[in-house]
Design a protein around this motif. Structure first.
Motif, PDB file in Angstrom:
ATOM      1  N   GLU A   1      34.828  34.285  27.946  1.00 16.96           N
ATOM      2  CA  GLU A   1      34.008  33.189  28.474  1.00 16.96           C
ATOM      3  C   GLU A   1      34.862  32.121  29.137  1.00 16.96           C
ATOM      4  O   GLU A   1      34.521  31.611  30.202  1.00 16.96           O
ATOM      5  N   GLU A   2      36.009  31.771  28.528  1.00 12.75           N
ATOM      6  CA  GLU A   2      36.835  30.706  29.102  1.00 12.75           C
ATOM      7  C   GLU A   2      37.476  31.115  30.432  1.00 12.75           C
ATOM      8  O   GLU A   2      37.905  30.250  31.205  1.00 12.75           O
ATOM      9  N   ASN A   3      37.527  32.427  30.702  1.00 10.51           N
ATOM     10  CA  ASN A   3      38.131  32.886  31.956  1.00 10.51           C
ATOM     11  C   ASN A   3      37.135  33.013  33.095  1.00 10.51           C
ATOM     12  O   ASN A   3      37.545  33.280  34.233  1.00 10.51           O
ATOM     13  N   ILE A   4      35.827  32.844  32.821  1.00  9.54           N
ATOM     14  CA  ILE A   4      34.836  32.986  33.893  1.00  9.54           C
ATOM     15  C   ILE A   4      33.981  31.744  34.056  1.00  9.54           C
ATOM     16  O   ILE A   4      33.593  31.410  35.178  1.00  9.54           O
ATOM     17  N   VAL A   5      33.680  31.029  32.962  1.00 11.38           N
ATOM     18  CA  VAL A   5      32.861  29.821  33.076  1.00 11.38           C
ATOM     19  C   VAL A   5      33.651  28.739  33.823  1.00 11.38           C
ATOM     20  O   VAL A   5      34.806  28.460  33.509  1.00 11.38           O
ATOM     21  N   GLY A   6      33.021  28.143  34.823  1.00 14.89           N
ATOM     22  CA  GLY A   6      33.668  27.126  35.631  1.00 14.89           C
ATOM     23  C   GLY A   6      34.343  27.661  36.877  1.00 14.89           C
ATOM     24  O   GLY A   6      34.801  26.887  37.705  1.00 14.89           O
ATOM     25  N   THR A   7      34.402  28.984  37.010  1.00 14.22           N
ATOM     26  CA  THR A   7      34.997  29.597  38.200  1.00 14.22           C
ATOM     27  C   THR A   7      33.892  30.099  39.124  1.00 14.22           C
ATOM     28  O   THR A   7      32.758  30.293  38.700  1.00 14.22           O
ATOM     29  N   GLN A   8      34.240  30.305  40.379  1.00 17.35           N
ATOM     30  CA  GLN A   8      33.264  30.839  41.321  1.00 17.35           C
ATOM     31  C   GLN A   8      33.112  32.344  41.103  1.00 17.35           C
ATOM     32  O   GLN A   8      34.090  33.070  40.938  1.00 17.35           O
ATOM     33  N   ILE A   9      31.850  32.804  41.111  1.00 17.47           N
ATOM     34  CA  ILE A   9      31.567  34.204  40.809  1.00 17.47           C
ATOM     35  C   ILE A   9      32.183  35.117  41.863  1.00 17.47           C
ATOM     36  O   ILE A   9      32.529  36.266  41.572  1.00 17.47           O
ATOM     37  N   GLN A  10      32.354  34.609  43.110  1.00 18.19           N
ATOM     38  CA  GLN A  10      32.951  35.450  44.155  1.00 18.19           C
ATOM     39  C   GLN A  10      34.402  35.800  43.844  1.00 18.19           C
ATOM     40  O   GLN A  10      34.938  36.772  44.363  1.00 18.19           O
ATOM     41  N   GLN A  11      35.074  34.990  43.006  1.00 23.62           N
ATOM     42  CA  GLN A  11      36.481  35.234  42.704  1.00 23.62           C
ATOM     43  C   GLN A  11      36.677  36.252  41.581  1.00 23.62           C
ATOM     44  O   GLN A  11      37.815  36.590  41.264  1.00 23.62           O
ATOM     45  N   PHE A  12      35.579  36.718  40.977  1.00 24.60           N
ATOM     46  CA  PHE A  12      35.727  37.699  39.902  1.00 24.60           C
ATOM     47  C   PHE A  12      36.127  39.049  40.489  1.00 24.60           C
ATOM     48  O   PHE A  12      35.577  39.503  41.485  1.00 24.60           O
ATOM     49  N   CYS A  13      37.088  39.670  39.872  1.00 27.93           N
ATOM     50  CA  CYS A  13      37.534  40.989  40.329  1.00 27.93           C
ATOM     51  C   CYS A  13      37.749  41.891  39.115  1.00 27.93           C
ATOM     52  O   CYS A  13      38.002  41.419  38.010  1.00 27.93           O
ATOM     53  N   ASP A  14      37.641  43.197  39.348  1.00 33.07           N
ATOM     54  CA  ASP A  14      37.827  44.149  38.259  1.00 33.07           C
ATOM     55  C   ASP A  14      39.311  44.424  38.070  1.00 33.07           C
ATOM     56  O   ASP A  14      40.163  43.785  38.680  1.00 33.07           O
TER      57      ASP A  14
ATOM     58  N   CYS B   1      34.171  42.064  43.253  1.00 31.23           N
ATOM     59  CA  CYS B   1      32.936  42.831  43.102  1.00 31.23           C
ATOM     60  C   CYS B   1      31.726  42.126  43.701  1.00 31.23           C
ATOM     61  O   CYS B   1      30.825  42.773  44.229  1.00 31.23           O
ATOM     62  N   PHE B   2      31.661  40.787  43.594  1.00 32.22           N
ATOM     63  CA  PHE B   2      30.459  40.051  43.976  1.00 32.22           C
ATOM     64  C   PHE B   2      30.572  39.374  45.328  1.00 32.22           C
ATOM     65  O   PHE B   2      29.590  38.813  45.809  1.00 32.22           O
ATOM     66  N   ASN B   3      31.740  39.379  45.939  1.00 31.29           N
ATOM     67  CA  ASN B   3      31.967  38.553  47.127  1.00 31.29           C
ATOM     68  C   ASN B   3      30.984  38.870  48.244  1.00 31.29           C
ATOM     69  O   ASN B   3      30.259  37.991  48.738  1.00 31.29           O
ATOM     70  N   ASP B   4      30.932  40.128  48.657  1.00 32.13           N
ATOM     71  CA  ASP B   4      30.067  40.500  49.784  1.00 32.13           C
ATOM     72  C   ASP B   4      28.593  40.339  49.435  1.00 32.13           C
ATOM     73  O   ASP B   4      27.787  39.893  50.270  1.00 32.13           O
ATOM     74  N   LYS B   5      28.205  40.689  48.205  1.00 32.09           N
ATOM     75  CA  LYS B   5      26.797  40.632  47.825  1.00 32.09           C
ATOM     76  C   LYS B   5      26.296  39.194  47.741  1.00 32.09           C
ATOM     77  O   LYS B   5      25.163  38.892  48.146  1.00 32.09           O
ATOM     78  N   ILE B   6      27.131  38.292  47.219  1.00 29.02           N
ATOM     79  CA  ILE B   6      26.727  36.885  47.150  1.00 29.02           C
ATOM     80  C   ILE B   6      26.601  36.302  48.556  1.00 29.02           C
ATOM     81  O   ILE B   6      25.669  35.534  48.849  1.00 29.02           O
ATOM     82  N   ALA B   7      27.521  36.669  49.446  1.00 32.98           N
ATOM     83  CA  ALA B   7      27.437  36.197  50.835  1.00 32.98           C
ATOM     84  C   ALA B   7      26.159  36.717  51.492  1.00 32.98           C
ATOM     85  O   ALA B   7      25.474  35.974  52.218  1.00 32.98           O
ATOM     86  N   GLN B   8      25.814  37.977  51.228  1.00 28.49           N
ATOM     87  CA  GLN B   8      24.579  38.543  51.777  1.00 28.49           C
ATOM     88  C   GLN B   8      23.348  37.829  51.203  1.00 28.49           C
ATOM     89  O   GLN B   8      22.390  37.539  51.924  1.00 28.49           O
ATOM     90  N   PHE B   9      23.374  37.516  49.920  1.00 31.93           N
ATOM     91  CA  PHE B   9      22.254  36.798  49.295  1.00 31.93           C
ATOM     92  C   PHE B   9      22.087  35.400  49.887  1.00 31.93           C
ATOM     93  O   PHE B   9      20.959  34.961  50.164  1.00 31.93           O
TER      94      PHE B   9
END
Length: 620
Positions: free
Chosen positions: A289-302, A308-316
């Motif tokens: 939780e401490e590594n994702i809360v407060g960060t932008q979801i587009q910066q999450f990577c596997d 993983c979410f960068n293109d889909k969030i931009a499309q949304f």
């Protein structure tokens, strides 16, 4: 948003000077100019007065020397006047360093004596020159006997002037500091009440409700303002106490609902920052939780570094937002797992957009099962088409031209038709068994049986296939094997599936070894079938008992439904509480087998008693 506004106002106040500060600085500037101009005029006046006083001093000195010169030379012969004047002048020069030279002249302005002859360098320092006549007064008349000229260096006046300037500067500097201190203290006294009020407003804005201001030693007007502030703070504190519990309860209830949802939930604000994530989402995304809360979801990577979410969030975000809660579905892949995402915008009651929610659903197994089902349907369709086509062609041939064939040819045709019927029957049985054995309420009637009887019966059934492929089957039995509880039909079919696979994949002329023995721990009867086929790659061995799974490559080209080994696993493990296993090395062959427990518990023994037994194939 309010905190951000206050911070911006404080930054502006820090960057620019307030009107009060500018007024204080203007007062200091004016007072400084006044003090400097006063000090400048005072120093000029002092210097002027000192210069006049010093010049008067020189005039008095020259008159004194004139009188002394008259007295010294009154009764001295003309030739001795020079020595007398010289002696007097030298003594005066030695007694006072400020006197640079002394010159005596007669009444015809002729130099009688000049100290410049003896003190030439000292005479060059003279800055002020004064002279006085030498007057001799008789009874009846006054006679001018000559004059005295004195040169002064002005050293005394310079020293006095320097000391005076320093003293005046110190005095005026102290005065300036006193004035500046008075102005500052006056400003501090005037604005201290306002500062306290400002600090109180800041504390209220930061959520410290109930903060009170002390109204001691303040003006009446300010006291009234303090009282109004304290009354407001008290009311806000009571209101906060009443609402904070309900707000906390609602938030905790919302968090509890989100945390208990079996699907993953990620809540983001309108700046794409993650503000809440439930436990299942953390598990799916494999993140704390401490590594994702407060960060932008587009910066999450596997783990492979893919966003993983960068293109889909931009499309949304490029899609026009709808207030009816329409979701935008898409799939992402995280570490070889397929995650179905449903993203929905969030609106307030006033229809203001505040962010979005992402629901995560792990559909990896569903996708795999869809692929397996599709593959299974394709295999079954092909497998059913082959025997049906063969049967149709052979039956049609016998029906139309049977009288033209001799007995052996007809027998051969019937033999082929029989094999295809057996093959078709086996596939149908696999499909039916799969449906039956996967059922939760199925119960197989079991009794104590000798495993070797089942093995020998199955071996006898496949002798025709063994001869066709020139195979050799050897059976090795450990002596005195105990009987075990089992269902004869299901175990026979399970062993037949393993034995049939060994025959299918064994090259012609090879050997198949069957073993029946106790396991090493003595708790099971272990039955295994070893072939000399192509073997199974190590990466497929863990999935070989999964339903619909088949190894398809250049070597494994034998068709099938992909249910045989899965039925073995279900029969042995689910219905007989045993174990299945496989040992294989690519290019050297495989060993498939199962273990059946020798000793069972009382609960299992009661379970094995006949009730709701599975119908036999003849009944099916």
């Amino acid at each position: 948003m309010e905190d951000i506004g206050l911070i911006k106002k404080e930054e502006k106040q820090k960057k620019g000077l307030s009107a009060q500060t500018r007024l204080i600085l203007a007062g200091l500037f004016v007072s400084t100019l006044f003090i400097l101009s006063t000090a400048w005029f005072a120093l000029i006046s002092i210097d002027k007065n000192m210069y006049n006083a010093y010049k008067n001093f020189g005039q008095v000195l020259s008159k004194t020397l004139a009188i002394e010169g008259v007295e010294i030379t009154k009764e001295v012969p003309q030739l001795a006047k020079y020595d007398a004047l010289r002696t007097n002048a030298v003594s005066i020069l030695k007694s006072n360093d400020d006197i640079c030279f002394i010159i005596f002249r007669d009444n015809k302005s002729k130099v009688v004596y000049s100290s410049k002859d003896d003190y030439s360098q000292r005479a060059e320092k003279a800055r002020i020159t004064v002279s006085s006549p030498m007057i001799i007064k008789n009874l009846n008349e006054t006679v001018n006997a000559g004059s005295v000229e004195v040169g002064l260096s002005g050293t005394i006046i310079d020293n006095i002037s320097s000391t005076t300037k320093v003293s005046v500067s110190i005095v005026f500097m102290l005065a300036w500091l006193v004035i500046a201190g008075i102005i500052y203290m006056n400003s501090s006294i005037i604005t201290s009440e306002l500062r306290k009020l400002y600090q109180g407003v800041k504390k209220i804005s930061s959520g410290e409700f109930g903060y009170m201001l002390e109204d001691k030693n303040v003006d009446n007007e300010v006291r009234e303002l303090y009282n109004a502030f304290n009354d407001m703070s008290e009311k806000l504190s009571r209101y906060n106490e009443q609402t904070i519990e309900s707000l906390t309860f609602e938030r905790n209830k919302l968090e509890a609902v989100l945390m208990s949802i079996v699907n993953g939930v990620v809540v983001c604000d309108n700046h794409d920052k993650v503000i809440m994530v439930n436990n299942h989402a953390k598990k799916l995304l494999e993140v704390d939780e401490e590594n994702i809360v407060g960060t932008q979801i587009q910066q999450f990577c596997d783990s492979s570094g893919e966003f993983c979410f960068n293109d889909k969030i931009a499309q949304f975000k490029d899609t026009p937002l709808e207030e009816d809660g329409t979701t935008t579905p898409f799939n992402i892949e995280i570490d070889k797992r397929i995650i179905k995402c449903l993203i929905s915008p969030m609106f307030t009651r006033s229809n203001a957009y505040v962010g979005y929610i992402i629901v995560l659903i792990d559909v990896t197994k569903d996708v795999e099962m869809d692929e397996l089902r599709s593959h299974f349907i394709s295999n079954v369709s092909h497998e059913l088409r082959t025997p049906v086509t063969v049967l149709r062609s052979y039956i049609d041939t016998l029906y139309n031209f049977g009288n033209d064939f001799d007995f052996n040819t007809q027998r051969e045709f019937i033999g082929v038709m029989n094999q295809e019927i057996i093959r078709l029957n086996r596939m149908v049985n696999d499909i039916l068994d799969f449906s039956r054995y996967e059922s939760q309420n199925v119960h197989l009637e079991k009794s104590k049986q000798n495993v070797m009887e089942i093995i020998e019966d199955c071996v006898n059934q496949v002798q025709v296939l063994v001869k066709e492929h020139d195979l050799t089957i050897s059976v090795m039995k450990e002596p005195d094997l105990p009987e075990v509880y089992l269902n004869i039909d299901s175990i026979s079919r399970a062993f037949m599936n393993i034995l049939s696979n060994a025959i299918k994949y064994s090259p012609d002329g090879k050997r198949i070894k069957i073993r029946a023995e106790r396991s090493r721990d003595g708790q099971y009867i272990e039955v295994s079938v070893e072939d000399q086929g192509p073997g199974i790659p190590e990466q497929y061995q863990k999935k070989i008992f999964d339903r619909f799974f088949r190894v398809e490559n250049d070597t494994h080209t034998v068709k099938g439904t992909g249910l045989g080994l899965h039925l073995v696993k279900v029969t042995v493990e689910k219905h007989h509480h045993g174990q299945v296993f496989v040992q294989s090395k690519e290019g050297e062959g495989s060993t498939f087998g199962f273990r059946l427990p020798i000793i069972i518990s009382k609960e299992e023994e009661e379970e094995y008693l006949p009730k709701n037994a599975l119908p036999s194939e003849s009944e099916g």
